[in-house]
Design a protein around this motif. Structure first.
Motif, short mmCIF file in Angstrom:
data_model
loop_
_atom_site.label_atom_id
_atom_site.label_comp_id
_atom_site.label_asym_id
_atom_site.label_seq_id
_atom_site.Cartn_x
_atom_site.Cartn_y
_atom_site.Cartn_z
N UNK A 42 13.02 6.61 -8.90
CA UNK A 42 14.39 6.28 -8.51
C UNK A 42 14.88 7.21 -7.40
N UNK A 43 14.47 8.46 -7.46
CA UNK A 43 14.82 9.40 -6.39
C UNK A 43 14.24 8.95 -5.06
N UNK A 44 13.00 8.46 -5.10
CA UNK A 44 12.36 7.97 -3.88
C UNK A 44 13.13 6.83 -3.26
N UNK A 45 13.51 5.85 -4.08
CA UNK A 45 14.27 4.70 -3.54
C UNK A 45 15.65 5.12 -3.06
N UNK A 46 16.29 6.02 -3.79
CA UNK A 46 17.61 6.49 -3.38
C UNK A 46 17.54 7.20 -2.03
N UNK A 47 16.53 8.03 -1.87
CA UNK A 47 16.41 8.77 -0.61
C UNK A 47 16.03 7.84 0.54
N UNK A 48 15.17 6.87 0.26
CA UNK A 48 14.86 5.87 1.30
C UNK A 48 16.12 5.11 1.69
N UNK A 49 16.91 4.73 0.70
CA UNK A 49 18.12 3.94 0.99
C UNK A 49 19.10 4.73 1.86
N UNK A 50 19.22 6.03 1.62
CA UNK A 50 20.10 6.86 2.46
C UNK A 50 19.61 6.82 3.91
N UNK A 51 18.30 6.91 4.06
CA UNK A 51 17.73 6.88 5.41
C UNK A 51 17.81 5.49 6.04
N UNK A 52 17.67 4.45 5.25
CA UNK A 52 17.87 3.08 5.77
C UNK A 52 19.31 2.91 6.24
N UNK A 53 20.23 3.51 5.50
CA UNK A 53 21.64 3.42 5.86
C UNK A 53 21.92 4.04 7.23
N UNK A 54 21.23 5.12 7.54
CA UNK A 54 21.41 5.77 8.84
C UNK A 54 20.91 4.85 9.96
N UNK A 55 19.77 4.21 9.75
CA UNK A 55 19.23 3.29 10.77
C UNK A 55 20.16 2.10 10.92
N UNK A 56 20.64 1.59 9.80
CA UNK A 56 21.55 0.43 9.82
C UNK A 56 22.82 0.76 10.61
N UNK A 57 23.40 1.93 10.35
CA UNK A 57 24.64 2.31 11.02
C UNK A 57 24.44 2.44 12.53
N UNK A 58 23.26 2.92 12.94
CA UNK A 58 23.02 3.19 14.36
C UNK A 58 22.50 1.99 15.14
N UNK A 59 21.63 1.20 14.54
CA UNK A 59 21.03 0.11 15.34
C UNK A 59 21.43 -1.29 14.91
N UNK A 60 21.98 -1.44 13.71
CA UNK A 60 22.39 -2.78 13.27
C UNK A 60 23.91 -2.92 13.40
#
Ligand code: ASC
Length: 135
Positions: A13-31
């Motif tokens: 669960x920590x792995x998915x949570x940390x990936x999601x935080x990083x996905x959120x950064x990409x989403x905010x910047x490029x999407x």
């Protein structure tokens, strides 16, 4: 010695949570464009996602980890543990999409990053649709 079920659940669960935080950064910047594009930050986020995807998380789906024990309840359907071939295909595809996103992030081509981010999201969603319990 085998990891305790609650530790396996906590680690995945920590792995998915940390990936999601990083996905959120990409989403905010490029999407969404709600944060200015910063190539180094997007590359760093894509590196985290790819490294996590490639980290062998399959080892964390041990017997007895179908229910939460000492951590948050897992949202996995029972089918997840029975359909190993299908789960393996979905996981392999996610890893490939994350690896591609890492490569594309390094080009700095925002349109291509956005497109590949979407492709990776489809790989996330494939598992959610089949194996994640509705809340
Ligand atoms: C995320 C996140 C997911 C995936 C998914 C893509 O940022 O937390 O679970 O992307 O929404 O479909």
């Amino acid at each position: 010695a085998q990891m305790k079920p609650e530790d396996a659940i906590k680690n995945r669960q920590s792995g998915y949570t940390f990936m999601a935080w990083n996905m959120g950064k990409i989403k905010a910047q490029v999407v969404d464009g709600t944060t200015p594009y910063n190539k180094d930050q997007v590359v760093a986020a894509a590196n985290v996602i790819a490294a996590t995807a490639n980290s062998g998380m399959g080892a964390l789906y041990l017997p007895g980890t179908d229910k939460g024990k000492g951590w948050k309840d897992t949202r996995l359907k029972a089918e997840f543990f029975k359909e190993q071939e299908e789960v393996g295909k979905i996981a392999k595809n996610f890893i490939e999409q994350a690896n591609t996103l890492q490569k594309v992030a390094m080009t700095g081509d925002q349109a291509a990053i956005k497109a590949q981010f979407g492709e990776m999201g489809k790989a996330c969603k494939a598992c959610h649709d089949k194996y994640r319990v509705e809340e």
